[in-house]
Design an enzyme around this catalytic site. Structure first.
Site, short mmCIF file in Angstrom:
data_model
loop_
_atom_site.label_atom_id
_atom_site.label_comp_id
_atom_site.label_asym_id
_atom_site.label_seq_id
_atom_site.Cartn_x
_atom_site.Cartn_y
_atom_site.Cartn_z
N PRO A 27 0.83 -1.22 0.00
CG PRO A 27 -0.62 -1.52 1.78
CD PRO A 27 0.66 -2.02 1.21
CD GLU A 28 3.48 2.89 -4.06
OE1 GLU A 28 3.57 4.06 -4.49
OE2 GLU A 28 3.87 1.90 -4.70
NE ARG B 147 5.96 -10.95 2.51
CZ ARG B 147 6.71 -10.50 1.52
NH1 ARG B 147 6.12 -9.92 0.49
NH2 ARG B 147 8.01 -10.58 1.56
#
Ligand code: ZN
Length: 289
Positions: A2-3, A122
């Protein structure tokens, strides 16, 4: 990963759904997701009973502003819950009592019908309660003081961007992705921005002309705002989901990212992929100089 557009999409929805709601329960598993806290009990105790006043964003970080549970906390100011999604983090609003999916690390309960769940396979993402209580409205927690200006909220003109770029000899793409230079842009949007600005990833920032800086400024605001309007990008792994579990809608509008071998939409020649520093960059070698 995500940015800014994905995090901003989540921020807007969280702000709308959670403002004025009180955190009634916190279930947190000790581990990497709350690694800044020595134990899960302290993390939960700092949050239970607080009320969400606003959800802000600093770069790729979400900052949930919380009103204290009791007078002691209220006097000492705002409690801040900082959230970073890392590589694979998701924040999902669900009905309370639904069986949590695998890799759910934190559940904030807002009453009998609503939960916010932090899911992160993760575990590069994290949540922490900032110790910098007393921060006034709009002020970032001290843990985020290293972040550079926000490309949408703080950079207001091409001239201002030019001053930031001035005297930087760094190559353009790593500079755009440097969170201390500008906070929020990552690999995907850097490639799309540089294509829109017709600039190469490896241009030295110091060599940009005034016209090129104007193009870059227009590309940064244009790409990021359009991506937000389309609720961000979900790639083939569909890892990015909004708070309702839906995928974004900007991935079909990428013009260079992950499009090696396909024709450039501007000149019809072939988009290429180059590898530098373990990362792929996608560009049109004819349109970008
Ligand atoms: Zn081209």
């Amino acid at each position: 990963v995500p940015e800014l557009p994905e995090v901003e999409t989540i921020r807007r929805d969280l702000h709308r759904e959670l403002a004025d709601r009180r955190i009634q329960t916190v279930v947190a598993a000790a581990g990497r997701s709350i690694r800044r806290h020595p134990d899960a009990g302290g993390f939960a105790a700092a949050l239970v009973g607080t009320t969400v006043t606003a959800v802000d964003r600093r770069g790729k970080y979400l900052v949930v502003r919380l009103h204290g549970a009791d007078d002691r906390v209220q006097v000492s100011g705002t409690t801040l819950l900082v959230i970073h999604l890392g590589m694979s983090g998701q924040l999902l609003l669900t009905a309370a009592g639904e069986a949590p999916q695998v890799h759910t690390h934190v559940i904030l309960g807002f009453g009998p019908e609503l939960e916010l769940r932090f899911v992160d396979p993760r575990t590069f993402g994290e949540m922490f309660v900032s110790a910098s209580r007393g921060a006034s409205a709009g002020e970032p927690p001290c843990e985020l003081a290293h972040l550079g200006p926000d490309p949408l909220a703080d950079v207001r003109s091409a001239a201002q961007l030019g001053r930031l770029l001035h005297a930087r000899t760094t190559k353009l793409k790593p500079l755009l992705m440097d969170q201390c230079f500008l906070a929020g842009i990552g690999n995907l949007y850097a490639d799309e921005i540089l294509f829109a600005a017709r600039l190469r990833y490896d241009r030295s920032a110091a060599t940009l002309t005034t016209a090129e800086i104007r193009r870059l400024y227009a590309a940064i605001t244009g790409i990021l705002e359009t991506a937000i309007a389309h609720r961000g990008s979900s790639l083939a792994d569909e890892q990015y989901r909004d708070v309702f579990g839906a995928v974004g809608d900007f991935q079909g509008r990428h013009l260079v990212y992950d499009r090696a071998g396909r024709p450039c939409t501007r000149c019809r020649r072939t988009i290429i992929r180059v590898k530098t520093g373990g990362r792929s960059s996608y560009l049109c070698p004819y349109c970008q100089a």
